[in-house]
Scaffold this active site. Structure first.
Site, PDB file in Angstrom:
ATOM      1  N   ASN A   7      -5.992  88.600  91.701  1.00 58.31           N
ATOM      2  CA  ASN A   7      -6.310  88.291  93.103  1.00 58.31           C
ATOM      3  C   ASN A   7      -5.163  87.456  93.664  1.00 58.31           C
ATOM      4  O   ASN A   7      -5.053  86.270  93.362  1.00 58.31           O
ATOM      5  CB  ASN A   7      -7.635  87.521  93.159  1.00 58.31           C
ATOM      6  CG  ASN A   7      -7.967  87.057  94.570  1.00 58.31           C
ATOM      7  OD1 ASN A   7      -7.353  87.492  95.537  1.00 58.31           O
ATOM      8  ND2 ASN A   7      -8.947  86.178  94.684  1.00 58.31           N
ATOM      9  N   HIS A  94     -16.130  86.362  97.451  1.00 59.39           N
ATOM     10  CA  HIS A  94     -15.354  85.316  96.771  1.00 59.39           C
ATOM     11  C   HIS A  94     -15.754  83.952  97.338  1.00 59.39           C
ATOM     12  O   HIS A  94     -16.036  83.830  98.534  1.00 59.39           O
ATOM     13  CB  HIS A  94     -13.850  85.561  96.973  1.00 59.39           C
ATOM     14  CG  HIS A  94     -13.011  84.688  96.099  1.00 59.39           C
ATOM     15  ND1 HIS A  94     -12.771  83.355  96.395  1.00 59.39           N
ATOM     16  CD2 HIS A  94     -12.392  84.926  94.931  1.00 59.39           C
ATOM     17  CE1 HIS A  94     -12.030  82.831  95.439  1.00 59.39           C
ATOM     18  NE2 HIS A  94     -11.781  83.757  94.533  1.00 59.39           N
ATOM     19  N   GLU A 174     -17.597  83.344  88.726  1.00 61.14           N
ATOM     20  CA  GLU A 174     -16.507  82.424  89.027  1.00 61.14           C
ATOM     21  C   GLU A 174     -17.082  81.065  89.440  1.00 61.14           C
ATOM     22  O   GLU A 174     -17.330  80.831  90.637  1.00 61.14           O
ATOM     23  CB  GLU A 174     -15.671  82.970  90.180  1.00 61.14           C
ATOM     24  CG  GLU A 174     -14.993  84.294  89.881  1.00 61.14           C
ATOM     25  CD  GLU A 174     -13.670  84.401  90.628  1.00 61.14           C
ATOM     26  OE1 GLU A 174     -12.652  84.572  89.957  1.00 61.14           O
ATOM     27  OE2 GLU A 174     -13.653  84.270  91.856  1.00 61.14           O
TER      28      GLU A 174
HETATM   29  C1  PEP Z   1     -10.107  82.887  91.937  1.00 59.18           C
HETATM   30  O1  PEP Z   1      -9.972  82.148  92.919  1.00 59.18           O
HETATM   31  O2  PEP Z   1     -10.703  83.967  92.023  1.00 59.18           O
HETATM   32  C2  PEP Z   1      -9.552  82.456  90.666  1.00 59.18           C
HETATM   33  C3  PEP Z   1     -10.085  82.926  89.563  1.00 59.18           C
HETATM   34  O3  PEP Z   1      -8.523  81.581  90.765  1.00 59.18           O
HETATM   35  P1  PEP Z   1      -7.773  80.862  89.536  1.00 59.18           P
HETATM   36  O4  PEP Z   1      -7.516  81.905  88.483  1.00 59.18           O
HETATM   37  O5  PEP Z   1      -6.504  80.357  90.148  1.00 59.18           O
HETATM   38  O6  PEP Z   1      -8.680  79.800  89.061  1.00 59.18           O
END
Ligand code: PEP
Length: 267
Positions: A7, A94, A174
């Site tokens: 992403n 997200h 997440e």
């Molecule tokens: C995200 O924001 O979807 C993410 C996983 O970011 P990071 O890998 O930088 O924690």
């Protein structure tokens, strides 16, 4: 099969995005079975990336999609438009979108559960596979609400949607407190990840979905150092990577970790 999603958020120009994707392609080992690699650049870079990855194993995903079909919605991008330029996936819900920048017709502030639900419907209607993000904030976690938040987000996103049998959707767990760009991010332990993934699978079964066809990914500060441990856990079907996807060597190492995990699991 393992999944590796990059992403890129709103971090790069189209030229920088193309250079990064060329680097990822250059690092791919042509003689091994690769994970499903999905590159999600900004809308502006999608056509250029599509040209670069055509006839390669990489797949194209958007970071967001409109909650309505084509119509008079200034600044929105419809699922049909994404499919038209070669996207096969789109991220939906997200935490950065749930927190800020809601779009009509539903939200005033951040993206709502109803909007996430509508976006999933739109994505599926256009033949895109939704990558549905769920996860609790640090405050919700501290208040012992992790399971309740995940349950609410999954249930409201999915209830009433009829999914295709083949690649119906992907769920990305997440936890907001683990996302690297947030204030004082913490690393989720394998225990945290497995608990949440098991809950998500139980919820999907309860909603009548065939879970063998639904990948459950983890996202939050995944990098070259921790990818192997995370990806080798059988509860984890893959990773959604933010910051580390912007560094070729990190992202390539994460792909390698997925390849190793796939080999170990298939032995
Ligand atoms: C995200 O924001 O979807 C993410 C996983 O970011 P990071 O890998 O930088 O924690």
């Amino acid at each position: 099969m393992k999944f590796v999603v990059g992403n890129y958020k709103m971090q790069l120009t189209s030229r920088e995005t193309s250079a990064l994707v060329r680097g990822v392609l250059h690092g791919l080992n042509p003689v091994v079975v690769l994970p499903e690699i999905i590159i999600c650049p900004s809308f502006t870079a999608l056509p250029d990336v599509q040209k670069l990855i055509k006839k390669t194993p990489l797949n194209l995903g958007a970071q967001n999609v409109a909650a309505t079909p084509l119509g008079a919605y200034t600044g929105e991008v419809a699922a049909a438009q994404l499919a038209d330029i070669g996207c096969t996936y789109t991220i939906i819900g997200h935490s950065e979108r749930r927190a800020v920048g809601g779009t009509p017709p539903f939200a005033k502030g951040g993206e709502t559960d109803a909007q996430v639900h509508a976006k999933i419907t739109e994505a599926l209607a256009a033949g895109l596979t939704p990558i549905i993000c769920v996860g609790e904030s640090a405050a919700e976690r501290a208040a012992g609400q992790t399971d309740a938040v995940i349950t609410h987000q999954i249930t409201s996103a999915i209830t009433g949607i009829s999914f295709p049998r083949k690649t119906p959707c992907i769920i990305a767990y997440e936890p907001i407190w683990a996302i690297s760009t947030n204030e004082q991010p913490q690393l989720a332990t394998i225990h945290d990840i497995v608990e949440a993934h098991s809950l998500i699978r139980r919820l999907l079964v309860g909603l009548g979905l065939a879970i063998d066809d639904i990948a459950v990914l983890y996202g939050g500060s995944v990098d070259a150092l921790n990818a192997q441990e995370i990806l080798s856990n059988p509860e984890v079907d893959g990773v959604l990577v933010g910051s580390a996807s912007l560094k070729i060597h990190e992202f390539s190492a994460i792909i390698e970790a997925a390849i190793t995990a796939m080999k170990v699991i298939s032995v």
